[in-house]
Design an enzyme around this catalytic site. Structure first.
Site, PDB file in Angstrom:
ATOM      1  CG  ASN A 162      -0.355  -0.163   2.512  1.00 40.07           C
ATOM      2  OD1 ASN A 162       0.811  -0.527   2.625  1.00 40.07           O
ATOM      3  ND2 ASN A 162      -1.124   0.093   3.553  1.00 40.07           N
ATOM      4  CD  GLU A 257       1.716  -0.612  10.671  1.00 37.50           C
ATOM      5  OE1 GLU A 257       0.608  -1.073  11.058  1.00 37.50           O
ATOM      6  OE2 GLU A 257       1.909  -0.179   9.531  1.00 37.50           O
ATOM      7  CB  CYS A 291      -2.304  -0.239   8.685  1.00 37.92           C
ATOM      8  SG  CYS A 291      -1.023   1.024   8.744  1.00 37.92           S
TER       9      CYS A 291
END
Length: 498
Positions: A162, A257, A291
């Site tokens: 992303n 993450e 996210c």
């Protein structure tokens, strides 16, 4: 194919070792446009053996690089920054084509986030300092205690689709700034943009082997994680994969993450118009594939109707379509897995009573901007991360109910809270377990010099700035007895503490 998106044949080989592109040994894989479905390029696919060769190269390069003066490392990082800016448009065009990110957002990724990461990491390396401590164990002034940091060795960086150049730049820049070497496994969805970025390192004067690249799928990444010569792991991606990495790489420094649950709380005293704009960004920026996206809009009953009306009206003004066009707000989803999850979550919500409004095309990898009302906590879309352009709106009767719903998942990355009352802002923020709480700001806001990371199943550790440097260095304490002063006679006398 657009000629501006064609890669030199060298950059499609798939394996970068010792500053040279080599043909990966696992065949090839296609990088496909999410917009047009055309094959943009065929890239060499690395095997586990290729990955281990890259590790060996980075291990061999570590000693010389870790002994390179920090100011020389900083100079190289600054040159990479400059080259990223000079080649930013080409990289942005590739990012847009490969993952369907609107071109204006792709330029933002390269020029506002990725390129400056190299310069910021250079400055962090120059300022990553140890400290001294007073001697407190004995009644003497003979001892000197000093803390300093040393690099780990080889770090594996496994990065997502992303923000393929931005997130990888943060990891690579800070790892090598600290004196580590890196093997980078980029996302297979953005292989071209990442290869173009990697090709700039040698031009900037980075020594061979300091950053090696393995293109391909999860087996290459798994080989990196399990290698005993890899001393640290950086990973951004899904929680299930992060959990497997944590188990496989136990006792190694890790920065993971992972997913987010994105509670977006709007209270009665909020600036509704500002909250609408924040929610549009939170839900539909890069088609929700972030996210930090707003995964659940928790709107107080007193302002629910006004918010929903304004939110729907604003969403209808989104331009959804070809990501190459400069006025496009939202493009396609990157891959079929993400689209299928969006379909499943929306179908489940509608089957359980949610009302639906959809804006934009619903074909190929395009999924419309979707607004769900009458949403309840029994729906999967409230319980799980969707990672798509869906805005589930839950009506809440009180602040306590909003907090309860916000805390009902095992994820805790970023929450967004909208209120004009300072006391409420503090009280609610303190009740949320998330790594970051943005007050009167969209969930998709972060500062590149502040700590970023989540709690629970959203990850381990904090990235950006000094926190990244702390993770991928080892703290060492040096204690010296000067030997020139009076020493205590016999053993130190026990006094029952201070």
């Amino acid at each position: 194919m657009n000629s501006s998106l064609e890669l030199p044949s060298e950059l499609t080989k798939g394996l970068l070792i010792d500053g040279k592109w080599r043909q990966a040994s696992g065949g090839v894989f296609d990088v496909v446009s999410p917009h047009s479905q055309e094959v943009l390029h065929r890239v060499g696919k690395c095997t586990a053996d290729d990955a281990l060769q890259a590790v060996a190269s980075s291990k061999a390069a570590f000693k010389a690089w870790s002994e390179t003066p920090v100011i020389e490392r900083a100079k190289i990082l600054r040159r990479i920054n400059t080259l990223f800016v000079e080649n930013g448009e080409e990289m942005a065009q590739l990012v847009s084509a490969e993952i369907g990110k609107p071109i204006m957002d792709a330029r933002e990724e390269i020029l506002e986030y990725a390129a400056p990461s190299w310069g910021k990491a250079a400055e962090e390396a120059l300022r990553h300092r140890g400290t001294t401590f007073p001697s407190t164990q004995e009644q003497t002034n003979n001892k000197r205690l000093m803390q300093f940091f040393r690099p780990l060795g080889v770090v594996a960086a496994i990065t997502p689709y992303n923000f393929p150049v931005d997130i990888s730049s943060i990891a690579l820049a800070h790892c090598i700034a600290a004196g580590n070497t890196v093997v980078w496994k980029p996302s297979e969805y953005a292989a071209g943009a990442c290869a173009l970025a990697a090709d700039l390192f040698k031009r900037a004067g980075l020594p061979d082997g300091v950053i090696n690249v393995v293109q391909g799928y999860g087996d290459a990444g798994a080989a990196l994680v399990s290698s005993p010569d890899v001393k640290g792991i950086f990973f951004t991606g899904s929680t299930p994969t992060g959990r497997r990495i944590a188990q496989e790489a136990a006792l190694k420094p890790q920065l993971l993450e992972l997913g987010g649950d994105g509670p977006f709380i709007i209270l009665p005293d909020a600036d509704i118009d500002a909250a609408v704009e924040g929610a549009i960004n939170g839900c539909f920026y890069y088609s929700g594939q972030v996210c930090t996206s707003a995964e659940r809009l928790l709107v107080h009953a007193e302002i629910y109707d006004e918010f929903v009306e304004k939110f729907i009206a604003r969403a209808k003004r989104l331009k959804i379509g070809n990501p190459a066009e400069e006025d496009t707000d939202m493009g396609p989803l990157c891959n079929v897995v993400t689209r299928n999850r969006c379909v499943e979550h929306v179908e489940d919500a509608v089957a359980k009573g949610a009302q639906i409004i959809q804006i934009g095309p619903n074909e190929g990898l395009y999924f419309p901007a979707t607004i769900l009302t009458e949403v309840t906590t029994e729906m999967r879309i409230v319980q799980e991360e969707t990672f798509g352009p869906v805005a589930p709106i839950v009506k809440v009767a009180s602040i306590d109910e909003a907090i309860t719903i916000a805390n009902s998942t095992d994820l805790g990355l970023i929450a967004s809270l909208w209120t004009k009352d300072l006391a409420t802002a503090f009280r609610v923020s303190e009740a949320l377990p998330h790594g970051t709480v943005n007050v009167n700001e969209t969930s998709n806001y972060w500062d590149q010099l502040a700590p970023f990371g989540g709690t629970g199943n959203s990850g381990v550790g904090r990235e950006l700035s000094k926190w990244f440097m702390d993770t991928f260095t080892e703290s060492r304490l040096l204690m010296i007895d000067l030997g020139d002063g009076k020493r205590p006679e016999g053993r130190a006398r026990a006094e029952g503490g201070w």
